[in-house]
Motif scaffolding. Structure first.
Motif, mmCIF file in Angstrom:
data_model
loop_
_atom_site.group_PDB
_atom_site.id
_atom_site.type_symbol
_atom_site.label_atom_id
_atom_site.label_comp_id
_atom_site.label_asym_id
_atom_site.label_seq_id
_atom_site.Cartn_x
_atom_site.Cartn_y
_atom_site.Cartn_z
ATOM 1 N N GLN A 39 0.004 -6.880 -0.376
ATOM 2 C CA GLN A 39 0.551 -7.308 0.907
ATOM 3 C C GLN A 39 -0.499 -7.137 1.984
ATOM 4 O O GLN A 39 -0.944 -6.011 2.256
ATOM 5 C CB GLN A 39 1.809 -6.518 1.260
ATOM 6 N N LYS A 43 1.778 -10.658 6.312
ATOM 7 C CA LYS A 43 2.137 -11.566 5.219
ATOM 8 C C LYS A 43 3.156 -10.916 4.294
ATOM 9 O O LYS A 43 3.314 -9.695 4.280
ATOM 10 C CB LYS A 43 0.893 -11.959 4.426
ATOM 11 N N GLU A 44 3.813 -11.749 3.504
ATOM 12 C CA GLU A 44 4.760 -11.229 2.525
ATOM 13 C C GLU A 44 4.019 -10.634 1.332
ATOM 14 O O GLU A 44 2.880 -10.990 1.045
ATOM 15 C CB GLU A 44 5.688 -12.350 2.053
ATOM 16 N N GLU A 46 2.900 -10.391 -2.248
ATOM 17 C CA GLU A 46 2.707 -11.475 -3.201
ATOM 18 C C GLU A 46 2.321 -10.953 -4.575
ATOM 19 O O GLU A 46 1.678 -9.904 -4.714
ATOM 20 C CB GLU A 46 1.630 -12.452 -2.701
ATOM 21 N N GLU A 89 -10.474 -12.131 1.537
ATOM 22 C CA GLU A 89 -9.046 -12.475 1.446
ATOM 23 C C GLU A 89 -8.288 -11.648 0.419
ATOM 24 O O GLU A 89 -7.062 -11.741 0.324
ATOM 25 C CB GLU A 89 -8.850 -13.969 1.164
ATOM 26 N N ALA A 92 -5.843 -6.056 1.247
ATOM 27 C CA ALA A 92 -4.392 -5.868 1.269
ATOM 28 C C ALA A 92 -4.074 -4.460 0.776
ATOM 29 O O ALA A 92 -4.952 -3.756 0.257
ATOM 30 C CB ALA A 92 -3.700 -6.893 0.377
#
Length: 124
Positions: A39, A43-44, A46, A89, A92
């Motif tokens: 996460q 954002k959710e 994933e 990217e 998270a």
């Protein structure tokens, strides 16, 4: 009842590698599906990857396929996530999750147990 503890997160440069570990206590053997989710801020959560009790045929998200590798050591009650060629990217919080089910393993709603998460930051 199963308790999950993740470790191995940290700061790494783009192109680098990290290995996350998820160690379980409790009834680990009955957990068929062991998954990793992540996460990012805003954002959710994933799906990243899931592995079954047998260790065969793991399923990966397209975004990590070819770069991440999951493995499972049932004797050590531990699941590993080796992350290579890391990108910004990929930054998270990474969560380990466990379920006794054998279907729908890419749906986060079917997981019964979650770890507290470990931060992965990819930055130069």
């Amino acid at each position: 009842q199963v308790q999950l503890v993740e470790s191995g997160g940290g700061l790494v440069q783009p192109g680098g590698s990290l290995r996350l570990s998820c160690t379980a206590s409790g009834d680990f053997v009955s957990m068929n599906g062991m998954g990793w989710y992540r996460q990012a801020p805003g954002k959710e959560r994933e799906f990243v990857v899931v592995i079954r009790r047998s260790g065969s045929s793991p399923s990966y998200a397209d975004s990590v396929k070819g770069r991440f590798t999951i493995s499972r050591d049932n004797a050590k009650n531990t699941v590993y996530l080796l992350m290579n060629s890391l990108k910004p990217e990929d930054t998270a919080v990474y969560y380990c999750a466990a379920t006794s089910l054998n279907y729908g393993l890419m749906d986060r709603n079917i997981y019964d147990y979650w770890g507290q998460g470990t931060q992965v930051t990819v930055s130069s």
